[in-house]
Design an enzyme around this catalytic site. Sequence first.
Site, PDB file in Angstrom:
ATOM      1  N   TYR A 194       0.823  -1.220   0.000  1.00  0.00           N
ATOM      2  CA  TYR A 194       0.000   0.000   0.000  1.00  0.00           C
ATOM      3  C   TYR A 194       0.851   1.262   0.000  1.00  0.00           C
ATOM      4  CZ  TYR A 194      -3.708  -3.209   1.618  1.00  0.00           C
ATOM      5  OH  TYR A 194      -4.604  -4.238   1.761  1.00  0.00           O
ATOM      6  N   ASN A 236     -19.128   3.569   9.480  1.00  0.00           N
ATOM      7  CA  ASN A 236     -18.710   2.185   9.709  1.00  0.00           C
ATOM      8  C   ASN A 236     -18.709   1.855  11.199  1.00  0.00           C
ATOM      9  OD1 ASN A 236     -18.346   1.860   6.953  1.00  0.00           O
ATOM     10  ND2 ASN A 236     -16.162   2.318   7.023  1.00  0.00           N
TER      11      ASN A 236
END
Length: 280
Positions: A57, A246
Amino acid sequence: MATDDAEEIAAGTCPTASGMPMLGLGTWQNTDPDQCAESIETALEMGYRHIDTAQAYDNEEAVGEGIAAADVPREDVFLATKVSTSNLASEDVLETAHESADRLGVETIDLLYVHWPKGSYDAEDTLPAFDELYDEGLIENVGVSNFEPRHIEEAMDILDAPVFANQVELHPLLPQEHIREACENYDVEVVAYSPIARGEVFDVEELREIAANHDTSEAAVALAWAREKGVTTIPKATGRDHIADNWESLSIDLDSDEVNMIDSIDRINREVDPDDAPWN
């Protein structure tokens, strides 16, 4: 295996699975250093205690900066990263795991995954290096990612350390029953990446109906469904609103009819499907 503490959820805190918080923050594609660090800091100060990244990443340094900036003790944060497919030769595992810890600014990584069983992965060569890191104390747990049951069995035969978790794509449009069943039998936790199917859950009528009943989003319902299945989720989010949405999923208690409605969705979407994936 996974626990689901109703009192913790009702209080807005996160239940754990074998000590791992069952809701984490994913950081795939969060490559702007300032934004990445800010999102980590925001999530931790909101209550998140599980952060997931990877060598691939290219944001481990920013993740570490966010952890350091948050008013949360390091020992309270469950931090996971993954060894890239190009770094899975034994010596490369050892070298790059230490480099990851340095970039993250930590002495110990809570969970280190094999990112995929491909590239330079060779079970007999790769996995003993993870054992060495475990024995050294650089990593607290060994994980695998994108492993099919046969790969997990092979890893368990080779490793001295237990296989703690298998991270796979999993969501209401890809429920991965065979993976969940195998991991239950192996006493391996399941961690879901892309748990909202990269936004596809917003177009599913069943999820839309349940979300309306709970005055919440389809994404939050998908996360609550995964938790009902004993699955830890690491949804990607950068902005405060999405991070908070979330987190709200922890307060959602789906009844059996709602879970069955989601289980009966007649649609399969696999969002991550490279030609050389182990299931192809």
